[in-house]
Motif scaffolding. Structure first.
Motif, mmCIF file in Angstrom:
data_model
loop_
_atom_site.group_PDB
_atom_site.id
_atom_site.type_symbol
_atom_site.label_atom_id
_atom_site.label_comp_id
_atom_site.label_asym_id
_atom_site.label_seq_id
_atom_site.Cartn_x
_atom_site.Cartn_y
_atom_site.Cartn_z
ATOM 1 N N THR A 1 0.805 -1.220 0.000
ATOM 2 C CA THR A 1 0.000 0.000 0.000
ATOM 3 C C THR A 1 0.835 1.265 0.000
ATOM 4 O O THR A 1 0.312 2.357 -0.266
ATOM 5 C CB THR A 1 -0.919 0.048 1.237
ATOM 6 N N GLN B 1 -4.629 3.945 -1.167
ATOM 7 C CA GLN B 1 -4.373 2.532 -1.427
ATOM 8 C C GLN B 1 -4.966 1.655 -0.321
ATOM 9 O O GLN B 1 -5.511 0.575 -0.594
ATOM 10 C CB GLN B 1 -2.873 2.289 -1.540
ATOM 11 N N GLU B 2 -4.871 2.122 0.902
ATOM 12 C CA GLU B 2 -5.451 1.354 2.013
ATOM 13 C C GLU B 2 -6.967 1.258 1.886
ATOM 14 O O GLU B 2 -7.559 0.203 2.151
ATOM 15 C CB GLU B 2 -5.038 1.995 3.343
#
Length: 339
Positions: A98, A104-105
């Motif tokens: 990530t 991204q998380e």
């Protein structure tokens, strides 16, 4: 040639169902029959079709592990532990990166790989509570790491305050009086850096040691370079600590490099403690004293929690579990000297 259950059954003189019972560990098989079937399995080299087994249960047989820094040895070692343990349960682990970025998380938490995985183990850095509360994926999710969330998901994390207190107490016990902390961060008050700083500060205060800002070095990250630079800034400021407790082992290794370049001896002039017990610390010229989280226990707890939620059919947990794996202080040459 691929060996089938039928091939094993014909050679052993039993039914396909009996072979299946042996392969799956069912108890209702006589010891003699189990031994005969197992001998044929070994002779023919039969390997169960794990994909078919999972598909019969409506699963893929794969889970994902999303980590912020694959270049950090701690996360690499943790990933290795998760992969090794999951394989004993017939699961394959997909490893994702990530970068510690919130977008991204969120992407992974929201089910980016939902069609190919049965669940996700996520170690978030910037994910916020509202991101988790807005999650609409049904796939089970287990959180790793020290950020604290009020969300309906199982969370596996060591007690960072207690671990930091143990490290700081060790420095006090060996007689150090000016103990600095390397690796503080601005903002993100729920992150591990703040918890480790809190543990350090509690012990220093209790023992009459200084805890002023001049003894706290903020870093942009947690690399060797960050540690080297933070140690240099601390020394250049005129502060002369006789010990440093570092956020992690990488910061500690960088700090020890700067100390050596400045003509200071470890531990005679400055004792150093790290955190994570990465392999690098065991092979430094001066081996590193460190807090060792039980990585194997973290891996087992996270994987077990994920598969238990999967078996229960719960993407969200009515009563989320908070699991606290153990840790230990490993003393080495950076605080106690060479034997």
């Amino acid at each position: 040639m691929v060996v089938s259950l039928k091939d094993v059954a014909l050679r052993a003189g039993v039914s396909v169902k009996t072979v299946s019972n042996v392969v799956n560990g069912y108890r209702h098989v006589t010891p003699a029959t189990r031994q005969r079937v197992q001998r044929v399995i070994d002779e023919l080299g039969y390997r169960p079709n794990l994909t078919a087994r999972h598909l019969r249960k409506g699963r893929t047989g794969m889970i994902a592990l999303a980590l912020p820094e694959l270049g950090n040895p701690y996360f690499a070692e943790l990933a290795d532990a998760v992969i090794a343990y999951a394989s004993t349960l017939d699961y394959i682990v997909l490893l994702d990166h990530t970068g510690g970025r919130r977008d991204q998380e969120i992407l992974f938490a929201q089910g980016f790989r939902a069609r190919v995985i049965d669940g996700l183990i996520l170690s978030p850095i910037e994910l916020e509570n509202e991101d988790l509360l807005a999650r609409d994926s049904d796939a089970p999710l287990v959180l790793l790491g020290e950020r604290q969330y009020d969300a309906p998901y199982d969370h596996i994390a060591i007690d960072n305050v207690a671990a930091a207190r143990t490290a700081a107490a060790h420095l006090v016990e060996i007689g150090r009086r000016r103990v600095a902390f390397l690796g503080a961060r601005h903002g993100y008050a729920r992150q591990a850096a703040h918890q480790r700083l809190r543990g350090w500060r509690e012990v220093m205060t209790e023992n009459g040691r200084p805890t002023g800002d001049e003894f706290v070095a903020v870093t942009d990250g947690y690399t060797r370079e960050d540690g080297a630079r933070a140690m240099a800034r601390l020394l250049d400021s005129g502060v002369r600590p006789d010990a440093v407790f570092c956020y992690n082992d990488l910061v500690a290794i960088g700090a020890m490099r700067t100390l050596t370049e400045r003509g200071l001896r470890v531990p005679e002039d400055v004792a150093v403690v790290g955190f994570d017990d990465i392999e690098d610390g065991r092979y430094c010229t001066t081996t590193l004293t460190t807090v060792a989280p039980h990585k194997g226990a973290i891996a087992r707890a996270a994987t077990d929690a994920l598969l238990e939620r999967l078996a229960e059919g719960e993407g969200k947990a009515v009563e989320p579990r908070r699991v606290r794996p153990g840790f230990a202080l490993v003393t080495r040459e950076s605080t106690v000297g060479k034997p």
